[in-house]
Write a protein that holds these residues in place. Sequence first.
Motif, PDB file in Angstrom:
ATOM      1  N   ARG A   1       8.392   4.630   1.917  1.00 37.25           N
ATOM      2  CA  ARG A   1       9.364   5.719   2.060  1.00 37.25           C
ATOM      3  C   ARG A   1       9.982   5.979   0.681  1.00 37.25           C
ATOM      4  O   ARG A   1      10.632   5.095   0.109  1.00 37.25           O
ATOM      5  CB  ARG A   1      10.450   5.358   3.073  1.00 37.25           C
ATOM      6  CG  ARG A   1       9.910   5.158   4.492  1.00 37.25           C
ATOM      7  CD  ARG A   1      11.041   4.882   5.463  1.00 37.25           C
ATOM      8  NE  ARG A   1      11.933   6.031   5.601  1.00 37.25           N
ATOM      9  CZ  ARG A   1      11.723   7.050   6.438  1.00 37.25           C
ATOM     10  NH1 ARG A   1      10.630   7.054   7.208  1.00 37.25           N
ATOM     11  NH2 ARG A   1      12.566   8.046   6.527  1.00 37.25           N
TER      12      ARG A   1
ATOM     13  N   GLU B   1       2.419  11.811  -0.930  1.00 37.14           N
ATOM     14  CA  GLU B   1       2.277  12.239   0.472  1.00 37.14           C
ATOM     15  C   GLU B   1       0.812  12.265   0.888  1.00 37.14           C
ATOM     16  O   GLU B   1       0.451  11.833   1.993  1.00 37.14           O
ATOM     17  CB  GLU B   1       2.908  13.618   0.666  1.00 37.14           C
ATOM     18  CG  GLU B   1       4.429  13.595   0.704  1.00 37.14           C
ATOM     19  CD  GLU B   1       5.012  14.962   0.973  1.00 37.14           C
ATOM     20  OE1 GLU B   1       5.974  15.041   1.761  1.00 37.14           O
ATOM     21  OE2 GLU B   1       4.526  15.958   0.388  1.00 37.14           O
ATOM     22  N   ALA B   2      -0.037  12.763   0.001  1.00 35.29           N
ATOM     23  CA  ALA B   2      -1.465  12.828   0.317  1.00 35.29           C
ATOM     24  C   ALA B   2      -2.066  11.438   0.498  1.00 35.29           C
ATOM     25  O   ALA B   2      -3.053  11.269   1.229  1.00 35.29           O
ATOM     26  CB  ALA B   2      -2.208  13.577  -0.794  1.00 35.29           C
ATOM     27  N   ALA B   3      -1.451  10.437  -0.153  1.00 36.25           N
ATOM     28  CA  ALA B   3      -1.941   9.059  -0.045  1.00 36.25           C
ATOM     29  C   ALA B   3      -1.302   8.311   1.120  1.00 36.25           C
ATOM     30  O   ALA B   3      -1.580   7.124   1.309  1.00 36.25           O
ATOM     31  CB  ALA B   3      -1.685   8.315  -1.353  1.00 36.25           C
ATOM     32  N   GLY B   4      -0.419   8.982   1.869  1.00 37.41           N
ATOM     33  CA  GLY B   4       0.149   8.367   3.060  1.00 37.41           C
ATOM     34  C   GLY B   4       1.594   7.963   2.992  1.00 37.41           C
ATOM     35  O   GLY B   4       2.150   7.457   3.978  1.00 37.41           O
ATOM     36  N   ALA B   5       2.242   8.171   1.859  1.00 40.52           N
ATOM     37  CA  ALA B   5       3.661   7.837   1.760  1.00 40.52           C
ATOM     38  C   ALA B   5       4.507   8.897   2.457  1.00 40.52           C
ATOM     39  O   ALA B   5       4.108  10.060   2.586  1.00 40.52           O
ATOM     40  CB  ALA B   5       4.084   7.727   0.295  1.00 40.52           C
ATOM     41  N   VAL B   6       5.678   8.489   2.896  1.00 44.09           N
ATOM     42  CA  VAL B   6       6.661   9.411   3.440  1.00 44.09           C
ATOM     43  C   VAL B   6       7.618   9.765   2.312  1.00 44.09           C
ATOM     44  O   VAL B   6       8.292   8.888   1.764  1.00 44.09           O
ATOM     45  CB  VAL B   6       7.436   8.785   4.617  1.00 44.09           C
ATOM     46  CG1 VAL B   6       8.534   9.727   5.093  1.00 44.09           C
ATOM     47  CG2 VAL B   6       6.489   8.432   5.755  1.00 44.09           C
TER      48      VAL B   6
ATOM     49  N   SER C   1       0.851  -1.184   0.000  1.00 42.71           N
ATOM     50  CA  SER C   1       0.000   0.000   0.000  1.00 42.71           C
ATOM     51  C   SER C   1       0.885   1.231   0.000  1.00 42.71           C
ATOM     52  O   SER C   1       2.036   1.191   0.470  1.00 42.71           O
ATOM     53  CB  SER C   1      -0.921   0.003   1.215  1.00 42.71           C
ATOM     54  OG  SER C   1      -0.163   0.049   2.412  1.00 42.71           O
ATOM     55  N   VAL C   2       0.357   2.318  -0.514  1.00 40.92           N
ATOM     56  CA  VAL C   2       1.148   3.549  -0.572  1.00 40.92           C
ATOM     57  C   VAL C   2       1.473   4.029   0.839  1.00 40.92           C
ATOM     58  O   VAL C   2       2.605   4.485   1.107  1.00 40.92           O
ATOM     59  CB  VAL C   2       0.393   4.636  -1.355  1.00 40.92           C
ATOM     60  CG1 VAL C   2       1.185   5.935  -1.365  1.00 40.92           C
ATOM     61  CG2 VAL C   2       0.136   4.170  -2.775  1.00 40.92           C
ATOM     62  N   GLY C   3       0.517   3.917   1.732  1.00 41.26           N
ATOM     63  CA  GLY C   3       0.755   4.324   3.108  1.00 41.26           C
ATOM     64  C   GLY C   3       1.903   3.543   3.720  1.00 41.26           C
ATOM     65  O   GLY C   3       1.909   2.315   3.708  1.00 41.26           O
ATOM     66  N   GLY C   4       2.881   4.263   4.231  1.00 39.21           N
ATOM     67  CA  GLY C   4       4.033   3.622   4.836  1.00 39.21           C
ATOM     68  C   GLY C   4       5.232   3.492   3.928  1.00 39.21           C
ATOM     69  O   GLY C   4       6.343   3.224   4.405  1.00 39.21           O
TER      70      GLY C   4
ATOM     71  N   ARG D   1       1.199  13.964  -4.475  1.00 45.21           N
ATOM     72  CA  ARG D   1       0.148  12.945  -4.546  1.00 45.21           C
ATOM     73  C   ARG D   1       0.483  11.759  -3.642  1.00 45.21           C
ATOM     74  O   ARG D   1      -0.404  11.196  -2.983  1.00 45.21           O
ATOM     75  CB  ARG D   1      -0.014  12.476  -5.995  1.00 45.21           C
ATOM     76  CG  ARG D   1      -0.638  13.519  -6.908  1.00 45.21           C
ATOM     77  CD  ARG D   1      -0.616  13.083  -8.374  1.00 45.21           C
ATOM     78  NE  ARG D   1      -1.239  14.084  -9.243  1.00 45.21           N
ATOM     79  CZ  ARG D   1      -1.236  14.041 -10.573  1.00 45.21           C
ATOM     80  NH1 ARG D   1      -0.611  13.053 -11.205  1.00 45.21           N
ATOM     81  NH2 ARG D   1      -1.832  14.985 -11.279  1.00 45.21           N
TER      82      ARG D   1
END
Length: 428
Positions: free
Chosen positions: A238, A266-271, A233-236, A264
């Motif tokens: 780096r 960052e908004a989806a949760g990536a660092v 998933s995009v979240g998490g 985009r």
Amino acid sequence: MEPWQLTAAAAAAKLQDGSLTAEALTRSCLERCAEREPITKALVFLDAELAIRNARRVDKAYAKGVLHGLPLGVKDMIDTADMPTTHNSPLYAGLQQGRDAACVGVARGEGAVVFGKTDTVEFAAAGRRALTRNPHDVTRTPGGSSSGSAAAVAEGMVPIAFGTQTGGSTIRPASFCGVYAMKPTHGVVNSEGAKRYSHTLDTIGWYGRSPADLHLVARAFRLFGTEAPVAKSVGGLRIGLCRGPHWNIAAPESQEAVLTAAKRLEAAGAVVEDMVLPDAFDEISRAHHIVLHGEGRGAFLQEFLAAPGLLHQDFHDRALNKEGITPRDMVWAYDHAAACRRLFDAVFPGYDAVLTPAAAGEAPVGRQDTGNPIFNSMWTLLHVPCIGIPCITGPNGVPVGVQIIGPRMGDAALLDVAAAVAPVVDAA
């Protein structure tokens, strides 16, 4: 939806379950070619009867390979047993070697339908340009040297196609044409049967219209780890945002693409973190230039001696070492590249991928200027895997992509990241 409109992955699912035949998909692609090829000029060889015979042969196969039934475009400096390989050179007009290049043999063995040959810059190096036009604006280049392959996939003429990259010849055309592309780790795909320019740099790559398409081809080549993809998933994630040593050369639209992709994600949760390369990378493009031209001397010496009158001046310059490259230069470049490879590998596993420009800007007007490879050549020399992802539309209405980079031999993990980030980055 017509079969030609399917991504390779979507078509593959239908081909595997029997709801679509190789012949039906091939005929649909031929119909698309009849409509678009007179405009785009992506192909230099297409025999409809041969393509259908190849498809029927696949339909009769007892076992279904990874690429079963998928029409494949082959860059016209990669040998095909049943089609000419001209290298876009007057020296080799009509040449048919009678055997497949290793990559074509693998694809054919995995059930691909070898469909036709795609136009290229001469010897995938310099000299004559392809006749191919950008599918989004026929006044502009599709990029080079894999001009026809990128355009053919963008137009839906074929779902997948082979390109090559020695400088930026796979990733840059993908950006210009708005398609996905992969340049794998150097050496993981056998380049036997493709015209040699630089043994240190030449890499077989491929195009598709989704990350899943790229993954199919990677599986066919048994790239390490691709048999067991990992859903991410995009979240998490780096992501290192790397402007690199040539950010000042990037046109506003190229800078915008990278920064837009970062926002985009960052908004989806990536660092997403700024990543600064060590000072040694300030000289990486010079090292690439030395290796390219130093090894290119021998690559075209045969043609220079055999038929100098038919050889473009660009290749005379290489064979005669117009650059004045010395043995000392070559040793320095090899050593510098080796040192930078270790430095870049050390960035991982701190990041899942590195985000950076895929091209200097939009596709230039005309055929002669196929675009500046400065944002690709360093990664080619580093031997790392690269995946091109469409991102935004530039000020003149044509695509501008980005690329993500992984460490050497990190192809499978990078494909997993691409599958996660592509719906976010390619949000148009």
